[in-house]
Write a protein that holds these residues in place. Structure first.
Motif, mmCIF file in Angstrom:
data_model
loop_
_atom_site.group_PDB
_atom_site.id
_atom_site.type_symbol
_atom_site.label_atom_id
_atom_site.label_comp_id
_atom_site.label_asym_id
_atom_site.label_seq_id
_atom_site.Cartn_x
_atom_site.Cartn_y
_atom_site.Cartn_z
ATOM 1 N N MET A 51 43.889 51.837 7.940
ATOM 2 C CA MET A 51 43.972 51.924 6.474
ATOM 3 C C MET A 51 42.695 52.458 5.842
ATOM 4 S SD MET A 51 46.076 48.509 5.274
ATOM 5 C CE MET A 51 44.888 47.378 5.979
ATOM 6 N N GLU A 52 41.554 52.188 6.438
ATOM 7 C CA GLU A 52 40.265 52.535 5.841
ATOM 8 C C GLU A 52 39.758 53.871 6.368
ATOM 9 O OE1 GLU A 52 37.421 51.961 3.109
ATOM 10 O OE2 GLU A 52 38.986 50.462 3.497
ATOM 11 N N ARG A 53 39.770 54.893 5.510
ATOM 12 C CA ARG A 53 39.366 56.239 5.927
ATOM 13 C C ARG A 53 37.903 56.295 6.356
ATOM 14 N NH1 ARG A 53 42.814 60.304 4.981
ATOM 15 N NH2 ARG A 53 41.109 61.822 5.063
ATOM 16 N N ARG A 54 37.065 55.424 5.783
ATOM 17 C CA ARG A 54 35.641 55.418 6.141
ATOM 18 C C ARG A 54 35.416 54.974 7.587
ATOM 19 N NH1 ARG A 54 32.882 52.638 0.753
ATOM 20 N NH2 ARG A 54 34.003 53.891 -0.786
ATOM 21 N N LEU A 55 36.411 54.331 8.169
ATOM 22 C CA LEU A 55 36.293 53.859 9.544
ATOM 23 C C LEU A 55 36.915 54.838 10.543
ATOM 24 C CD1 LEU A 55 37.076 50.046 9.119
ATOM 25 C CD2 LEU A 55 34.862 51.198 9.040
ATOM 26 N N HIS A 56 37.299 56.025 10.076
ATOM 27 C CA HIS A 56 37.884 57.028 10.973
ATOM 28 C C HIS A 56 36.763 57.839 11.636
ATOM 29 C CE1 HIS A 56 42.037 56.974 8.743
ATOM 30 N NE2 HIS A 56 41.678 55.811 9.257
ATOM 31 N N THR A 57 35.907 57.135 12.353
ATOM 32 C CA THR A 57 34.794 57.744 13.080
ATOM 33 C C THR A 57 34.938 57.371 14.558
ATOM 34 O OG1 THR A 57 33.384 55.816 12.729
ATOM 35 C CG2 THR A 57 33.282 57.563 11.062
ATOM 36 N N PRO A 58 34.268 58.091 15.458
ATOM 37 C CA PRO A 58 34.427 57.794 16.887
ATOM 38 C C PRO A 58 34.210 56.331 17.260
ATOM 39 C CG PRO A 58 33.286 59.867 16.632
ATOM 40 C CD PRO A 58 33.447 59.300 15.242
ATOM 41 N N MET A 59 33.175 55.713 16.707
ATOM 42 C CA MET A 59 32.878 54.320 17.039
ATOM 43 C C MET A 59 34.074 53.413 16.767
ATOM 44 S SD MET A 59 29.982 51.875 15.348
ATOM 45 C CE MET A 59 29.992 50.104 15.629
ATOM 46 N N MET A 301 36.939 45.054 4.931
ATOM 47 C CA MET A 301 37.815 43.882 4.804
ATOM 48 C C MET A 301 37.816 43.366 3.368
ATOM 49 S SD MET A 301 36.984 41.737 8.304
ATOM 50 C CE MET A 301 37.871 40.299 7.731
ATOM 51 N N LYS A 302 36.637 43.285 2.768
ATOM 52 C CA LYS A 302 36.523 42.802 1.385
ATOM 53 C C LYS A 302 37.280 43.711 0.425
ATOM 54 C CE LYS A 302 32.075 40.434 1.927
ATOM 55 N NZ LYS A 302 30.617 40.463 1.589
ATOM 56 N N ARG A 303 37.132 45.034 0.610
ATOM 57 C CA ARG A 303 37.828 45.982 -0.271
ATOM 58 C C ARG A 303 39.338 45.839 -0.153
ATOM 59 N NH1 ARG A 303 33.620 49.498 1.369
ATOM 60 N NH2 ARG A 303 34.916 50.390 3.013
ATOM 61 N N ASN A 304 39.846 45.696 1.052
ATOM 62 C CA ASN A 304 41.289 45.598 1.250
ATOM 63 C C ASN A 304 41.839 44.247 0.780
ATOM 64 O OD1 ASN A 304 42.603 47.990 2.922
ATOM 65 N ND2 ASN A 304 40.504 47.751 3.641
ATOM 66 N N ILE A 305 41.039 43.195 0.910
ATOM 67 C CA ILE A 305 41.463 41.880 0.395
ATOM 68 C C ILE A 305 41.542 41.926 -1.139
ATOM 69 C CG2 ILE A 305 40.739 39.484 0.089
ATOM 70 C CD1 ILE A 305 39.614 39.633 2.973
ATOM 71 N N LYS A 306 40.576 42.598 -1.774
ATOM 72 C CA LYS A 306 40.613 42.732 -3.225
ATOM 73 C C LYS A 306 41.838 43.525 -3.696
ATOM 74 C CE LYS A 306 35.643 42.372 -4.145
ATOM 75 N NZ LYS A 306 34.423 43.101 -4.608
ATOM 76 N N LYS A 307 42.203 44.572 -2.921
ATOM 77 C CA LYS A 307 43.392 45.363 -3.277
ATOM 78 C C LYS A 307 44.660 44.516 -3.213
ATOM 79 C CE LYS A 307 41.660 49.855 -1.689
ATOM 80 N NZ LYS A 307 41.829 50.926 -0.670
#
Length: 309
Positions: A51-59, A301-307
């Motif tokens: 869900m989080e585009r910012r986490l679409h990195t190799p790591m 996690m915080k951002r998605n919980i707020k949504k």
């Protein structure tokens, strides 16, 4: 040999954890809790990364796939084990047995390569940050991830094919809480020498190759950490590396002990406590070790919980 003595076994009885019948309720509750936390933690991490585009990195791609494989491992082992605590016959068919081992072998082999890929990714990020996007491109990341799954499937299929060449005509009791290959070898009425050799060659190669990559990567990372001038930064980096390396050491150590040590087929009684580590404990701990101390994951996690709220 008479026909009665040579009757082939197509069903087995899993007798792991039957030594302490008074503890079966306690063990059931403990393992059920571990299973639920494992599934929520790992699948929740997979969903968060998707869900989080910012986490679409190799790591995080590696981390998400590691969590997916840990969920696969838990699903392959735990439901049948929980059922057997209150089952009268504790039976498992030959085909169920093969399926259970297939998914376990797939998950553990893919985990070995994913952990090696994660270690290499951290090495590049810390030791060559300016070249990170060149040395660890998304294309290479996806190729490494696909390679982990292909290797996992091939490794599983090799052992499954050779398992079907065996015939089981001795005891039908497996002294384990899941259908592992080493206890099965003891039930074979033909010499499982080739199977044992394949376990040693392929499992040994997978583990030694990935362990070498992990050790070299972490040694380079440690060397770079000790060159840091900031004591606070050095302390945080050491703390993170130590927790990661502890998890990796427990995982590889337990696999090496079970499958690669001498006389591993003959000493299966020692395997149950160790098998708990790589099938239950490590999948439980991984999402917490790799994500709860990670600011990006916590903020996501915080951002998605707020949504949701």
């Amino acid at each position: 040999m008479t026909e009665d003595n040579y009757s082939l076994t197509t069903e087995f009885i899993l007798i792991g954890f039957t030594d302490h019948p008074k503890l079966k309720t306690v063990l059931f509750v403990v393992f059920l809790s571990i299973y639920l936390v494992t599934m929520v933690g790992n699948l929740g991490l997979v969903a968060l990364i998707l869900m989080e585009r910012r986490l679409h990195t190799p790591m995080y791609i590696f981390l998400g796939n590691l969590a997916l494989m840990d969920s696969c491992c838990a699903c392959a082992i735990t439901p049948k084990m929980l059922e057997n605590f209150f089952s009268k016959d504790r039976m498992i068919s030959l085909y169920e047995c093969m399926a259970q081992f297939y998914f376990l072998c797939l998950a553990e082999t893919a985990d070995c390569f994913l952990l090696a890929a994660m270690a290499y990714d951290r090495y590049v990020a810390i030791c060559s940050p300016l070249q990170y996007h060149t040395l660890m491109s998304k294309k290479l990341c996806l190729q490494m991830t696909a390679g982990a799954y292909i290797a996992g499937n091939l490794h599983s299929m090799i052992h499954i094919v050779f398992l079907f060449w065996l015939t089981f005509c001795r005891s039908h009791q497996i002294n384990h809480f899941f259908c592992d290959v080493l206890p099965l070898f003891k039930l074979s009425c033909v010499d499982p020498y080739i199977n044992e050799l394949l376990i040693f060659i392929f499992s040994g190669s997978v583990q030694v190759f990935s362990i070498i990559i992990v050790i070299i990567s972490y040694l380079c990372i440690l060397f770079m950490i000790f060159k840091m001038k900031s004591k606070e930064g050095r302390g945080k980096a050491l703390s993170t590396c130590a927790s990661h390396f502890l998890s990796v050491s427990m995982f590889y150590g337990s696999l090496l002990f079970v499958y690669i040590r001498p006389n591993s087929v003959k000493e299966e009684d020692k395997d149950i406590p160790v098998a708990i580590f790589y099938t239950l404990v490590i999948p439980l701990l991984n999402p917490f070790i790799y994500s709860l101390r990670n600011k990006e994951v916590i903020n996501a996690m915080k951002r998605n919980i707020k949504k949701i709220l």
